[in-house]
Design a protein around this motif. Sequence first.
Motif, mmCIF file in Angstrom:
data_model
loop_
_atom_site.group_PDB
_atom_site.id
_atom_site.type_symbol
_atom_site.label_atom_id
_atom_site.label_comp_id
_atom_site.label_asym_id
_atom_site.label_seq_id
_atom_site.Cartn_x
_atom_site.Cartn_y
_atom_site.Cartn_z
ATOM 1 N N GLU A 1 28.461 -55.927 65.996
ATOM 2 C CA GLU A 1 27.205 -55.193 66.176
ATOM 3 C C GLU A 1 26.112 -56.049 66.814
ATOM 4 O OE1 GLU A 1 25.805 -53.647 62.452
ATOM 5 O OE2 GLU A 1 23.974 -52.775 63.316
ATOM 6 N N LEU B 1 19.222 -57.002 62.792
ATOM 7 C CA LEU B 1 20.193 -56.656 61.744
ATOM 8 C C LEU B 1 20.137 -57.505 60.473
ATOM 9 C CD1 LEU B 1 22.653 -55.005 60.736
ATOM 10 C CD2 LEU B 1 24.091 -56.715 61.853
ATOM 11 N N HIS C 1 24.707 -44.224 56.300
ATOM 12 C CA HIS C 1 24.565 -44.863 54.975
ATOM 13 C C HIS C 1 23.715 -43.963 54.100
ATOM 14 C CE1 HIS C 1 26.039 -48.918 56.256
ATOM 15 N NE2 HIS C 1 25.660 -48.443 57.440
ATOM 16 N N ASP D 1 24.152 -43.780 62.011
ATOM 17 C CA ASP D 1 23.861 -45.025 61.291
ATOM 18 C C ASP D 1 22.527 -44.958 60.553
ATOM 19 O OD1 ASP D 1 24.431 -47.539 60.264
ATOM 20 O OD2 ASP D 1 23.459 -48.577 61.920
ATOM 21 N N GLN E 1 20.466 -45.291 52.511
ATOM 22 C CA GLN E 1 19.414 -45.722 53.436
ATOM 23 C C GLN E 1 18.575 -44.550 53.934
ATOM 24 O OE1 GLN E 1 21.290 -48.211 56.444
ATOM 25 N NE2 GLN E 1 22.216 -49.537 54.891
ATOM 26 N N ARG F 1 32.009 -53.727 53.373
ATOM 27 C CA ARG F 1 30.754 -53.570 54.132
ATOM 28 C C ARG F 1 30.857 -54.153 55.530
ATOM 29 N NH1 ARG F 1 25.367 -52.716 51.929
ATOM 30 N NH2 ARG F 1 24.369 -52.030 53.827
HETATM 31 N N1 GUN Z 1 26.335 -54.349 58.799
HETATM 32 C C1 GUN Z 1 26.530 -54.547 57.479
HETATM 33 N N2 GUN Z 1 25.831 -53.665 56.755
HETATM 34 C C2 GUN Z 1 25.165 -52.896 57.628
HETATM 35 C C3 GUN Z 1 24.271 -51.800 57.476
HETATM 36 O O1 GUN Z 1 23.940 -51.344 56.385
HETATM 37 N N3 GUN Z 1 23.793 -51.256 58.632
HETATM 38 C C4 GUN Z 1 24.149 -51.724 59.848
HETATM 39 N N4 GUN Z 1 23.638 -51.154 60.938
HETATM 40 N N5 GUN Z 1 24.975 -52.761 60.022
HETATM 41 C C5 GUN Z 1 25.481 -53.328 58.922
#
Ligand code: GUN
Length: 441
Positions: A233, A85, A70, A325, A73, A203
């Motif tokens: 995730e 998260l 990202h 990430d 970030q 996203r």
């Molecule tokens: N899931 C949705 N947005 C994000 C993000 O910016 N980072 C991560 N790790 N998971 C996400």
Amino acid sequence: MKNRNFIVQGDICWSKDPQTLETRAGAFLVCAGGKSAGVFSRLPEQYAAFPLIDYSGRLIIPGLADLHAHAPQFAFRGLGMDLELLDWLEIRAFPEEAKYRDLQYARRAYGLLAGHLKRGPNTRLVIFATVHTPATLLLMDLLEESGLVSLAGKVNMDRNSPDILREASAAASLAETEEWLDACFSRNNGSGYKNTAPILTPRFIPSCSDELMRGLGELRRKYRLPVQSHLSENKKEIEWVRELCPESESYGAAYDRFGLFGGESPAAPVVMAHCVWSGEKEITLMAGRGVFAAHCPQSNTNLSSGIAPVRRFLEAGVPAGLGSDVAGGAHSSIFRAMVDAIQVSKLRRPLLGLDEKALSLEEAFYLGTAGGGAFFERCGMGRSGSFDPGCDFDALVIDDTDIAAPFELSLRDRLERTVYLSGERHIAAKYARGRKIETAG
Ligand code: GUN
Ligand code: FE
């Protein structure tokens, strides 16, 4: 070196397949028109006129591919690492990303990122920007200038996110996306970028309404675009997706409803980050559809997400690579991701009671080079991560003299030490598509 015909000589290592590392000491690697013409112990006559760059005693390996990061970030990497998260998104990521409405701020932040990426070991990346079109184009211009090869996406999000970041409606998000695509395609007087390409970037399911996802599916077909997003995730996130899409059999199926999970003809390249909790059904769907998994072990540790079943991806034929990430992960280097991938894989057996082999150096190196590099080939951006003839000439020259040992090291051992111990200062030269990347400054 304008026509990108030259030869480098040194100690060459690359992956043949996940289990096999090829090594040639003192060999020649030929770059012809920006592509590898192969590795030779003796230089074939036909290349005798090419200029030779002598990197004797240095390691020469393929450039590394970051399949998930990202850009906005990067500025807060290494901060806020004590959250999981969904809280981390609310407290850290969303407020920071909202700042990219301001192009001046974006210019400062993305300038720092571009400099950092040039100095590091990655030559290819697949990256999220923010919802903002001008800042996304600025990022893409900087990536293009850097000489790195990238796929970058304007993010889509029209629900479940703060007012300062959320797009006004599905229709507004889709119109903005088409404007962004038009601007990408009209760069360079209509010929588009050379080394940078757009990728659709919903996203994740919680941020995107059905109407938005349906529209993105249509844009994908209309422009034949690749797709990147997040998948399975974190347990709370997955529970939320289950509530939002009760009819979907899996998180992956929730993308698939909208044609955003590969599979059609022509097959749409898709890369999904994390896949930590992907079950057998989801893994089978990914393998069948050729959906890439971007394994992000550092982020999965920082955000307490879990340990992805990478061994299962390899066994099941899910194409996979590594992702930093950033800023779930604090480090952008895919060398670091290789180490993290090996280390977390060693915890699966004792912690989960699984009879599963940890990742080897060979496997982790494969994932960070040829594994991730295959995604670019699927996107029509040239194969990378290997020195097989026909691959794009993406290469790193590593000066490992200051991590030498008082005993003899094989090339494989030198590569292992490089993966574990090297930093920016060890990168003696870096090439993408046969062009040298400026690593100083
Ligand atoms: N899931 C949705 N947005 C994000 C993000 O910016 N980072 C991560 N790790 N998971 C996400
Ligand atoms: Fe991410």
